[in-house]
Design an enzyme around this catalytic site. Structure first.
Site, short mmCIF file in Angstrom:
data_model
loop_
_atom_site.label_atom_id
_atom_site.label_comp_id
_atom_site.label_asym_id
_atom_site.label_seq_id
_atom_site.Cartn_x
_atom_site.Cartn_y
_atom_site.Cartn_z
N ASP A 125 1.17 -1.11 -0.32
CA ASP A 125 -0.22 -0.24 0.02
C ASP A 125 0.06 1.81 0.08
OD1 ASP A 125 0.69 -1.04 2.86
OD2 ASP A 125 -1.50 0.66 3.06
N GLU A 140 0.34 -1.28 5.26
CA GLU A 140 1.55 -0.62 6.51
C GLU A 140 1.18 0.54 7.03
OE1 GLU A 140 5.22 0.85 7.27
OE2 GLU A 140 3.90 1.83 6.21
#
Length: 486
Positions: free
Chosen positions: A79, A146
């Site tokens: 991400d 994350e």
């Protein structure tokens, strides 16, 4: 402009980065990038699995002659932080990143670049695809989410990985070898108030804007003295709190980004207009002078807009402004053990006041658990005194340094050899790396973190240095070829 990016050296790395940046991958919406990565592994004929939370693991056997080396895990997160300038029209859910080259840097047009952690992901993809790069038995671990909770790392089950050494590719200084990191916790204050209705007779509505700040990473850059739009806006409101009624506030964006912009809408009596303009003009000049070195583009503007009838009661707005003023933002404590390392900090990341509701979001970080909770409780007490409910959530651990690490002993001399005797900076960082979380289920795994130069992460000023990526790529290849024997 993708063709110019693809022509950069090393082509293996930049081509994979361009492929990756064509796929929308904001945090919490990783379905497309998960499928992209699964297809990538399967098309290479490699064992590819998706675990129960969405992490993707791709396994590749050791190259010839490397079978006796310790098996490794190469890890990065899929991400990216989705931030854009207010005047940029962009949909992170549907569009790929629009990149361009400026001098020695790759940048994005008005948005975050995704080099954090896209360059790490691209590195691993290039190694997986290559039939010439020497490496031991390899597990590629691509984690999700994350940036907004580390739920991928938290959800990874023990026993799934077989590697003995983990290379985390999420450090943003090419002369740094990371051996530790901070943990964090979200501190969220919420409250409510009964809106009051005001007549437009004899009153005006003004919009106050704070913009033009650099923003940046709320961990790695928290010590730099960057402006926080939420704190600046609150300072302005505090100065005129007796003469206004707050209609709404909307400041900041993501919890891990230093807020760049804030907008407040206030109502005032006609006879207070001159006072408002005079006080805010003087204070704006003072704030700009204070921040002129770090924030040369800071803008503070106020203008009359269409009348707003709904406002906060005075008692509620006074409590709110006082609480935000009192709430700690920035460095709380420096490490007494590691020179120049921030131990504990807080970022007042988000302030929303609208329709009778208040929400204030903070991210508190520390490499020391007790200090982290001390600051979190400091914030809890501050906001509770203002009548808010406070929730602590998303707590994740730090990563304790291991200066006796076998992979560290390999990486330091390689760095010195490749850089004419220059020594790397071996350090812990004030950011939330996934190593601390992964270490809970893999306590014997030897972990290290490194990466190329990336500046302005978590902001539209994010940029990746081309020459540094070349230096970093050579380092990666040397490390893989010199993994210790089992």
């Amino acid at each position: 402009m993708s063709s110019e990016i693809r022509a950069l050296e090393p082509k293996q790395l930049w081509n994979k980065f361009a492929d990756l940046n064509a796929v929308p991958r904001p945090s919490k919406k990783e379905e497309r990038i998960i499928q992209f990565m699964k297809d990538f592994g399967k098309n290479l004929g490699l064992e590819t699995i998706e675990d129960t939370v969405g992490n993707v693991i791709i396994r590749k056997p050791a190259t010839k002659g490397m079978e006796d080396r310790k098996p490794i895990v190469m890890q990065s997160h899929l991400d990216m932080v989705h931030q854009k300038n207010n005047d940029t029209v962009f949909d992170f859910d549907t569009q790929g990143i629009d990149m361009y080259i400026e001098g020695d840097w790759v940048k994005a047009k008005g948005t975050t670049l995704g080099a954090d952690n896209g360059l790490g992901v691209a590195t691993i993809m290039a190694v997986l695809e290559s039939d010439t790069i020497a490496h031991p038995a390899l597990e590629a671990l691509f984690t999700i989410d994350e940036e907004t909770g580390m739920t991928g790392a938290m959800g990874l089950k023990g026993g799934l990985l077989k590697g003995e050494i983990l290379l985390n590719l999420d450090t943003e200084e090419d002369d740094e070898i990371g051996v530790g990191c901070a943990g964090g916790v979200d501190v969220t204050a919420t409250g409510s108030y009964d809106e009051q209705n005001l007549s437009s007779e004899g009153r005006k509505t003004y919009k106050i804007e704070v913009k033009g700040l650099q923003g940046g990473h709320s961990g790695m850059q928290i010590h730099e003295g960057l402006g926080n739009a939420n704190k600046i806006m609150n300072r302005l409101l505090y100065a005129v709190v007796e003469d206004i009624s707050i209609s709404e506030i909307n400041g900041g964006s993501l919890r891990n980004a230093i807020p760049r912009e804030s907008v407040a809408v206030v109502v005032l009596d006609d006879d207070k207009e001159d006072i408002l303009i005079s006080v805010l003009t003087a204070l704006s000049t003072t704030i700009k002078q204070e921040l002129k070195t770090m924030e040369p583009d800071l803008q503070i503007e106020f203008s009359e807009i269409d009348f707003q009838t709904k406002v906060m009661p005075f008692a509620a707005q006074l409590q709110l402004v006082n609480a935000i003023y009192a709430a700690h933002n920035g460095v709380y404590r420096m490490s007494p053990d590691i020179s120049d390392l921030v131990e504990t900090s807080n970022n007042i990341a988000r302030v929303i006041v609208k329709d009778g509701h208040i929400k204030i979001g903070c991210l508190t970080r520390s490499s020391v658990e007790s200090s982290k909770m001390d600051l979190a409780n400091n914030l809890r007490a501050t906001f509770e005194l203002a009548g808010c409910d406070v929730e602590l959530s998303g707590d994740y651990p730090g990563w304790a340094p291991n200066m006796d690490s076998d992979i560290l002993k390999v990486m330091v001399p390689i760095y010195e050899r490749l850089n004419n005797g220059g020594k790397p900076h071996v350090a812990a960082c004030h950011a939330g790396l996934e190593c601390g979380i992964l270490g809970q289920n893999y306590p014997t795994m030897d972990m290290i973190s490194f990466g190329p130069n990336i500046k302005g992460a978590h902001s539209p000023d994010e940029r990746a240095q081309i020459s540094s990526a070349q230096k970093y790529w050579k380092y990666v290849l040397e490390i893989l070829e010199n993994i210790p024997k089992s």
